[in-house]
Scaffold this motif. Structure first.
Motif, PDB file in Angstrom:
ATOM      1  N   LEU A 213       0.697  -1.225  -0.052  1.00 13.62           N
ATOM      2  CA  LEU A 213      -0.141  -0.106  -0.164  1.00 13.62           C
ATOM      3  C   LEU A 213       0.983   1.313  -0.115  1.00 13.62           C
ATOM      4  CD1 LEU A 213      -2.650  -0.995   2.791  1.00 13.62           C
ATOM      5  CD2 LEU A 213      -3.160  -0.970   0.308  1.00 13.62           C
ATOM      6  N   HIS A 214       2.085   1.205   0.021  1.00 14.72           N
ATOM      7  CA  HIS A 214       2.931   2.321   0.279  1.00 14.72           C
ATOM      8  C   HIS A 214       2.744   3.473  -0.545  1.00 14.72           C
ATOM      9  CE1 HIS A 214       5.197   0.809  -3.175  1.00 14.72           C
ATOM     10  NE2 HIS A 214       5.667   1.614  -3.420  1.00 14.72           N
ATOM     11  N   ASP A 215       2.226   3.361  -1.872  1.00 18.82           N
ATOM     12  CA  ASP A 215       2.061   4.481  -2.726  1.00 18.82           C
ATOM     13  C   ASP A 215       0.533   4.714  -2.838  1.00 18.82           C
ATOM     14  OD1 ASP A 215       4.212   5.783  -3.014  1.00 18.82           O
ATOM     15  OD2 ASP A 215       4.750   4.896  -4.863  1.00 18.82           O
ATOM     16  N   ILE A 216      -0.307   4.159  -2.103  1.00 15.96           N
ATOM     17  CA  ILE A 216      -1.855   4.265  -2.300  1.00 15.96           C
ATOM     18  C   ILE A 216      -2.348   5.782  -2.354  1.00 15.96           C
ATOM     19  CG2 ILE A 216      -2.472   4.053   0.255  1.00 15.96           C
ATOM     20  CD1 ILE A 216      -4.801   2.369  -0.562  1.00 15.96           C
ATOM     21  N   GLY A 217      -1.411   6.741  -1.584  1.00 18.49           N
ATOM     22  CA  GLY A 217      -1.896   7.983  -1.604  1.00 18.49           C
ATOM     23  C   GLY A 217      -1.791   8.587  -2.781  1.00 18.49           C
ATOM     24  N   LYS A 218      -0.982   8.080  -4.197  1.00 16.35           N
ATOM     25  CA  LYS A 218      -1.142   8.401  -5.304  1.00 16.35           C
ATOM     26  C   LYS A 218      -2.351   8.710  -5.951  1.00 16.35           C
ATOM     27  CE  LYS A 218       3.705   7.692  -6.138  1.00 16.35           C
ATOM     28  NZ  LYS A 218       4.914   7.069  -6.974  1.00 16.35           N
ATOM     29  N   ILE A 219      -3.327   7.785  -5.433  1.00 15.69           N
ATOM     30  CA  ILE A 219      -4.709   7.913  -5.933  1.00 15.69           C
ATOM     31  C   ILE A 219      -5.057   9.361  -6.097  1.00 15.69           C
ATOM     32  CG2 ILE A 219      -7.131   7.527  -5.106  1.00 15.69           C
ATOM     33  CD1 ILE A 219      -6.087   4.753  -4.179  1.00 15.69           C
ATOM     34  N   SER A 242       2.751  14.806  -1.543  1.00 11.41           N
ATOM     35  CA  SER A 242       1.527  14.510  -0.455  1.00 11.41           C
ATOM     36  C   SER A 242       0.868  13.457  -0.426  1.00 11.41           C
ATOM     37  CB  SER A 242       0.304  15.529  -0.933  1.00 11.41           C
ATOM     38  OG  SER A 242      -0.165  15.329  -2.288  1.00 11.41           O
ATOM     39  N   HIS A 243       1.481  12.284  -1.343  1.00 12.39           N
ATOM     40  CA  HIS A 243       0.877  11.227  -1.413  1.00 12.39           C
ATOM     41  C   HIS A 243       1.345  10.331  -0.038  1.00 12.39           C
ATOM     42  CE1 HIS A 243       5.229   9.747  -2.616  1.00 12.39           C
ATOM     43  NE2 HIS A 243       4.645   8.542  -2.132  1.00 12.39           N
ATOM     44  N   VAL A 244       2.450  10.630   0.495  1.00 11.64           N
ATOM     45  CA  VAL A 244       2.673   9.921   1.758  1.00 11.64           C
ATOM     46  C   VAL A 244       1.581  10.232   2.946  1.00 11.64           C
ATOM     47  CG1 VAL A 244       5.177   9.406   1.424  1.00 11.64           C
ATOM     48  CG2 VAL A 244       4.376  11.672   2.607  1.00 11.64           C
ATOM     49  N   ALA A 266       6.027   7.112   6.361  1.00 10.06           N
ATOM     50  CA  ALA A 266       7.626   7.297   6.545  1.00 10.06           C
ATOM     51  C   ALA A 266       8.393   6.784   5.490  1.00 10.06           C
ATOM     52  CB  ALA A 266       8.046   6.748   7.972  1.00 10.06           C
ATOM     53  N   HIS A 267       7.575   6.325   4.486  1.00  9.78           N
ATOM     54  CA  HIS A 267       8.558   5.429   3.263  1.00  9.78           C
ATOM     55  C   HIS A 267       9.393   6.483   2.429  1.00  9.78           C
ATOM     56  CE1 HIS A 267       5.198   6.225   0.449  1.00  9.78           C
ATOM     57  NE2 HIS A 267       5.912   5.950  -0.647  1.00  9.78           N
ATOM     58  N   HIS A 268       9.302   7.570   2.775  1.00  8.80           N
ATOM     59  CA  HIS A 268      10.399   8.561   2.129  1.00  8.80           C
ATOM     60  C   HIS A 268      11.173   9.388   2.867  1.00  8.80           C
ATOM     61  CE1 HIS A 268       9.162   7.844  -2.422  1.00  8.80           C
ATOM     62  NE2 HIS A 268       7.872   7.966  -2.084  1.00  8.80           N
ATOM     63  N   GLU A 269      11.139   9.010   4.147  1.00  9.38           N
ATOM     64  CA  GLU A 269      12.086   9.625   5.078  1.00  9.38           C
ATOM     65  C   GLU A 269      13.602   9.171   4.630  1.00  9.38           C
ATOM     66  OE1 GLU A 269      11.431  12.139   6.836  1.00  9.38           O
ATOM     67  OE2 GLU A 269       9.252  11.726   7.384  1.00  9.38           O
TER      68      GLU A 269
HETATM   69 FE   LIG Z   1       6.157   6.780  -2.765  1.00  7.00          FE
END
Ligand SMILES: [Fe+2]
Length: 374
Positions: A213-219, A242-244, A266-269
């Protein structure tokens, strides 16, 4: 007078044959199947040979005493009712014997009704105890069986959840054709590193869910930004980033994904604190997110993009090593390097899924504080 109520098999043990015969006559007359033994030793051998519901024993006999006989007999047949026949002077002893499991005692000279009532009640009590014990065992068995069924149903639900998440990850990949298969690969890369770090089953599950689900915010990211071929403007980059938080908002509302949500956020920290959205560094980044960062970068670098060809695995590995302590946690990089090359190749070439067995990496010795759950 036969009431037909106290039916059972009774063994009378007494060295006085006259008493044995009286008791046999009274008990038989009442419908009991009665046997007699003239010594404790004979009584024991009859008990070993046959089944009885009750044993009526004299307290004083030559050889083995009544109490010793009853102790031995109870060891042989713990579910039989034991009663003592005793004189006035031994009532105290008989009462003591009741504390150690004797059902009742009858005082000599006894009345026939008294004996019959005591034997009948003792047998009935034992029958009820046995019934209760059987009922208890049945209940325990039912509870065990229901627990097993419930556990199995929960496992099925978990598998269904995880398959749904895996499918959702795949659907997210489809929106951005450049990342087809990214979700499943990155999940497997992350799990492989986590296994090399000796992470537990619970951590692995959370990590797999977060990776799907890591990039689910890209929806929530418009196509014009998500699919833009050229460089992003500062404004577009902010939208993209903002997707995170969008992903975190979506996932954290689902109770069983709470831990996964923290990894999604936190996957882009970056390990050095130069990442986003919070700019946290080191161990303040959830371990799952630190692992995921290496997996995500590995897949990004070894996959073709519209604007560049994929790097070789060795080039990607060198880049990850170069970023150890900067973008990546050095402990995670060490674990990544410990995994044999063929494990990565089998994930890269496909035909694997999160639910299927895959080549396992050997665990490397990691500092204890790093292997703990976040
Ligand atoms: Fe991502």
């Amino acid at each position: 007078m036969s009431t037909g109520k106290y039916i059972g098999r009774v063994l009378v043990v007494d060295d006085d044959q006259a008493i044995c015969e009286i008791l046999r006559a009274q008990l038989s007359n009442e419908g009991f199947d009665c046997e007699v033994a003239l010594s404790a030793e004979e009584g024991l051998s009859m008990l070993r040979r046959d089944a009885f519901d009750a044993v009526l024993s004299d307290l004083h006999m030559p050889g083995l005493s009544g109490l010793d006989f009853l102790a031995a007999a109870r060891r042989e047949r713990p579910h039989v009712a034991f009663l003592l026949v005793t004189g006035e002077q031994d009532v105290r002893t008989a009462i003591q014997a009741m504390k150690s499991g004797v059902s009742d005692y009858v005082v000599k000279p006894f009345k026939g009704e008294t004996v019959l009532r005591s034997v009948g009640q003792a047998i009935e009590k034992k029958r009820l105890e046995a019934e209760l014990q059987g009922y208890r065992q049945k209940l325990e068995h039912m509870v065990e069986e229901r627990t097993r069924q419930l556990f199995s149903a929960l496992q099925e639900i978990e598998i269904t959840y995880d398959s749904t998440l895996e499918a959702l990850g795949g659907a997210l990949d489809l929106r951005d054709s450049a990342t087809a298969g990214h979700s499943i690969r990155v999940t497997l890369y992350a799990l492989t590193i986590a296994e090399a770090m000796n992470c537990g089953e619970k951590q692995l599950r959370e990590l797999a869910r977060a990776a799907s689900l890591h990039d689910i915010g890209k929806i929530g990211i418009p196509d014009a930004v998500l699919l833009k071929a050229g460089c992003l403007t500062a404004e577009e980059q902010a939208i993209m980033r903002s997707h995170v938080l969008v992903g975190y908002e979506l996932v954290s509302r689902i109770a069983f994904l709470a831990q996964a949500a923290a990894i999604v956020r936190a996957h882009h920290e970056r390990y050095d604190g130069a990442g986003y959205p919070a700019g946290v560094s080191g161990d303040r980044i959830p371990l799952g997110a630190r692992i995921f960062a290496v997996a995500d970068t590995l897949d990004a670098m070894t996959s073709d993009r519209p604007y560049r060809k994929a790097l070789s695995f060795e080039e990607a590995m060198a880049e990850i090593v170069a970023q150890s302590g900067r973008q990546f946690d050095p402990v995670v990089v060490k674990a990544f390097l410990s995994v044999p090359r063929h494990v990565w190749s089998s994930i890269q070439t496909g035909s694997l899924s999160v639910g299927r067995p895959r080549p396992r990496a050997e665990a490397v010795a990691m500092p204890e504080q790093r292997a703990r759950p976040d």
